[in-house]
Write a protein that holds these residues in place. Sequence first.
Motif, PDB file in Angstrom:
ATOM      1  N   LEU A 119       0.835  -1.205   0.000  1.00  7.56           N
ATOM      2  CA  LEU A 119       0.000   0.000   0.000  1.00  7.56           C
ATOM      3  C   LEU A 119       0.869   1.254   0.000  1.00  7.56           C
ATOM      4  O   LEU A 119       0.593   2.215  -0.725  1.00  7.56           O
ATOM      5  CB  LEU A 119      -0.920  -0.005   1.215  1.00  7.56           C
ATOM      6  N   THR A 120       1.927   1.238   0.813  1.00  4.37           N
ATOM      7  CA  THR A 120       2.836   2.389   0.862  1.00  4.37           C
ATOM      8  C   THR A 120       3.478   2.628  -0.499  1.00  4.37           C
ATOM      9  O   THR A 120       3.559   3.767  -0.976  1.00  4.37           O
ATOM     10  CB  THR A 120       3.933   2.157   1.922  1.00  4.37           C
ATOM     11  N   LEU A 121       3.927   1.556  -1.147  1.00  5.97           N
ATOM     12  CA  LEU A 121       4.548   1.682  -2.465  1.00  5.97           C
ATOM     13  C   LEU A 121       3.538   2.210  -3.487  1.00  5.97           C
ATOM     14  O   LEU A 121       3.867   3.092  -4.300  1.00  5.97           O
ATOM     15  CB  LEU A 121       5.088   0.314  -2.905  1.00  5.97           C
ATOM     16  N   ILE A 166       1.539   6.836  -6.782  1.00  2.00           N
ATOM     17  CA  ILE A 166       0.439   7.703  -7.214  1.00  2.00           C
ATOM     18  C   ILE A 166       0.750   9.167  -6.919  1.00  2.00           C
ATOM     19  O   ILE A 166       0.574  10.050  -7.770  1.00  2.00           O
ATOM     20  CB  ILE A 166      -0.875   7.288  -6.513  1.00  2.00           C
ATOM     21  N   VAL A 167       1.210   9.434  -5.699  1.00  2.32           N
ATOM     22  CA  VAL A 167       1.509  10.822  -5.319  1.00  2.32           C
ATOM     23  C   VAL A 167       2.637  11.393  -6.174  1.00  2.32           C
ATOM     24  O   VAL A 167       2.595  12.556  -6.590  1.00  2.32           O
ATOM     25  CB  VAL A 167       1.844  10.917  -3.816  1.00  2.32           C
ATOM     26  N   LEU A 168       3.654  10.571  -6.458  1.00  3.91           N
ATOM     27  CA  LEU A 168       4.755  11.048  -7.301  1.00  3.91           C
ATOM     28  C   LEU A 168       4.287  11.325  -8.730  1.00  3.91           C
ATOM     29  O   LEU A 168       4.729  12.293  -9.361  1.00  3.91           O
ATOM     30  CB  LEU A 168       5.893  10.030  -7.307  1.00  3.91           C
ATOM     31  N   VAL A 169       3.392  10.492  -9.248  1.00  3.29           N
ATOM     32  CA  VAL A 169       2.846  10.738 -10.588  1.00  3.29           C
ATOM     33  C   VAL A 169       2.127  12.085 -10.623  1.00  3.29           C
ATOM     34  O   VAL A 169       2.327  12.891 -11.532  1.00  3.29           O
ATOM     35  CB  VAL A 169       1.894   9.602 -11.011  1.00  3.29           C
ATOM     36  N   THR A 170       1.271  12.320  -9.636  1.00  4.14           N
ATOM     37  CA  THR A 170       0.505  13.569  -9.626  1.00  4.14           C
ATOM     38  C   THR A 170       1.371  14.779  -9.292  1.00  4.14           C
ATOM     39  O   THR A 170       1.040  15.904  -9.673  1.00  4.14           O
ATOM     40  CB  THR A 170      -0.652  13.483  -8.614  1.00  4.14           C
ATOM     41  N   THR A 171       2.481  14.553  -8.578  1.00  4.06           N
ATOM     42  CA  THR A 171       3.372  15.665  -8.219  1.00  4.06           C
ATOM     43  C   THR A 171       4.325  16.005  -9.355  1.00  4.06           C
ATOM     44  O   THR A 171       4.571  17.181  -9.660  1.00  4.06           O
ATOM     45  CB  THR A 171       4.185  15.317  -6.955  1.00  4.06           C
ATOM     46  N   GLU A 185       6.609   4.395 -15.754  1.00  6.98           N
ATOM     47  CA  GLU A 185       7.108   3.396 -14.815  1.00  6.98           C
ATOM     48  C   GLU A 185       6.423   3.537 -13.453  1.00  6.98           C
ATOM     49  O   GLU A 185       6.047   2.538 -12.818  1.00  6.98           O
ATOM     50  CB  GLU A 185       8.619   3.539 -14.654  1.00  6.98           C
ATOM     51  N   LEU A 186       6.240   4.785 -12.999  1.00  8.95           N
ATOM     52  CA  LEU A 186       5.566   5.014 -11.721  1.00  8.95           C
ATOM     53  C   LEU A 186       4.117   4.535 -11.770  1.00  8.95           C
ATOM     54  O   LEU A 186       3.611   3.956 -10.808  1.00  8.95           O
ATOM     55  CB  LEU A 186       5.617   6.498 -11.354  1.00  8.95           C
ATOM     56  N   ILE A 187       3.437   4.796 -12.883  1.00  8.53           N
ATOM     57  CA  ILE A 187       2.056   4.322 -13.029  1.00  8.53           C
ATOM     58  C   ILE A 187       2.004   2.806 -12.957  1.00  8.53           C
ATOM     59  O   ILE A 187       1.142   2.216 -12.274  1.00  8.53           O
ATOM     60  CB  ILE A 187       1.452   4.826 -14.358  1.00  8.53           C
ATOM     61  N   ALA A 188       2.946   2.133 -13.652  1.00  5.10           N
ATOM     62  CA  ALA A 188       2.987   0.667 -13.636  1.00  5.10           C
ATOM     63  C   ALA A 188       3.245   0.143 -12.221  1.00  5.10           C
ATOM     64  O   ALA A 188       2.592  -0.807 -11.764  1.00  5.10           O
ATOM     65  CB  ALA A 188       4.067   0.169 -14.599  1.00  5.10           C
ATOM     66  N   ILE A 189       4.199   0.775 -11.517  1.00  8.33           N
ATOM     67  CA  ILE A 189       4.501   0.367 -10.138  1.00  8.33           C
ATOM     68  C   ILE A 189       3.270   0.547  -9.252  1.00  8.33           C
ATOM     69  O   ILE A 189       2.935  -0.318  -8.431  1.00  8.33           O
ATOM     70  CB  ILE A 189       5.694   1.180  -9.590  1.00  8.33           C
ATOM     71  N   GLY A 190       2.583   1.684  -9.408  1.00  9.67           N
ATOM     72  CA  GLY A 190       1.406   1.947  -8.597  1.00  9.67           C
ATOM     73  C   GLY A 190       0.301   0.925  -8.835  1.00  9.67           C
ATOM     74  O   GLY A 190      -0.289   0.397  -7.880  1.00  9.67           O
TER      75      GLY A 190
END
Length: 523
Positions: free
Chosen positions: A225-227, A232-237, A252-257
């Motif tokens: 959940l933390t990951l 998600i927050v990094l994508v939006t930021t 990559e961040l979207i895929a990880i999320g």
Amino acid sequence: MSDLKKAAGGTAAVADRPAAQPEVPQRSVRVVMLALMITMLLAMLDNLIVGTAMPTIVGDLGGMEHLSWVVTAYTLATAASTPIWGKLGDMYGRKGIFLTSIVIFLAGSALSGMAQDMGQLIGFRAVQGLGAGGLMVGVMAIIGDLVPPRERGKYQGMMAGVMAIAMIGGPLVGGTITDHLGWRWSFYINLPLGAIALAMVTLVLHLPKRKGAQGKIDYLGAGLLTLGITAIVLVTTWGGTEYDWNSAAIMELIAIGVVSLVGFVFVETKAAEPIIPLRVFRSRNFTLMAVVGFVAGFVMFGAVLFLPLYQQSVQGASATNSGLLLLPMLLAMMAVSLIAGRVTTSTGKYKIFPVIGSVLMVTGLFLLSRMDVDTTRFTSGVYMAVLGAGMGFLMQITMLVAQNSVEMKDMGVASSGATLFRSLGSSFGVAIMGALFTGRVQDEMVARGGGAATEKSAQLDAASLAKLPDAAREAYQFAVSSGTHIAFLVGASVALIALVASVFVKEVPLRGAGPATKQAESV
């Protein structure tokens, strides 16, 4: 089981059936509420105060290239830890977990004030954010433990008032502290307030004892959940600012999320003590309130970001008193929240409020989307008041209904879940509305020959604007009006989702008796 049926009025489905609630003397509740409101103020004030001090901090510590991480580290730690704090409170007792979060927040504040370089400040802000994740969840869950939903409306105006004070006073306090005491006191100011809250909570908060935890902490679920939340927050930021939306880093961040959250859902079906028990989503009302809370966060933080920018750039308002620019919205929100709370307490009815609130929210956003270079401050103030009234019907009711939809043992999960969805909504709102706003402003500046102003066209304040040639200034003002139009129009469209969700809310009787009873009235 019969007790559960009585508490729910015998009309709710099993998933919506609330458990019994302990009685607590009202005098004790009022004292505890004071301590909780101080803690809530700490959580809300921090970013607003620190944001005002950021230029001075960069001037002293350097590291301009890492500036965004001072905010991002705090936001990430807060969002990622929110559901974990809620679950820990359910498992091990609310008071001890809440006091721990206050201590961590204060330790992070003290360390941030002592930071000697930008790297240290970012790390200490993460510690501070870790504690902040437990502050709001702790406040809401403790209120849920102490005050039956039927009686909770009495305190809605107080909570809305704290929010208004934070938004109006934060920038003013931050500017004053930075100018007269130095930027380090923008962190140290938390210490005396936090110490008062810590002492009051320790002395006057008495909650029913809980049985020991029946299972181990769901470490794997917490990690996934933390990951997922972090991604998600990094994508939006970062999306549209640090990186293009279609860049490899964002993909990559979207895929990880996505992978992390899918894995989290699978793990939660197997865990003995899941971080967010999936059973809470079987309650229709809880799920609908999660959706409404997400939309409310999306809309509100977008409005808080763009309304002062519009008023400073187009209407020529001063940036010094930026919090005061939101006064029509915040006062309407506070007044309506108070009225809705009182009506809910006296009648036990609440379904009409999310519906009315969603209608007003859509209407207010649509009106705000119609602002142009000729819109007066009075007119924009009326539009803001309409939006504020809508938010007033929604902000506390969403938490109230979410908490009333679960059993007492899941109060922390319900509180953290509602808070998390609202936080995620705010992240998406700022990112999406911000990207649309900035893109439209820059396109209009190019089309109208804004020239040199185009490069930083979404960042000009009133003072910088006054230095531009007349043609460039007029082009910029038109561009900001156009950007505001598209941002709020999208906000109105998203708000329609909240309206649809509100229509399907069930009127499940609230736990706790109405005014005809003598519950907690003996003192």
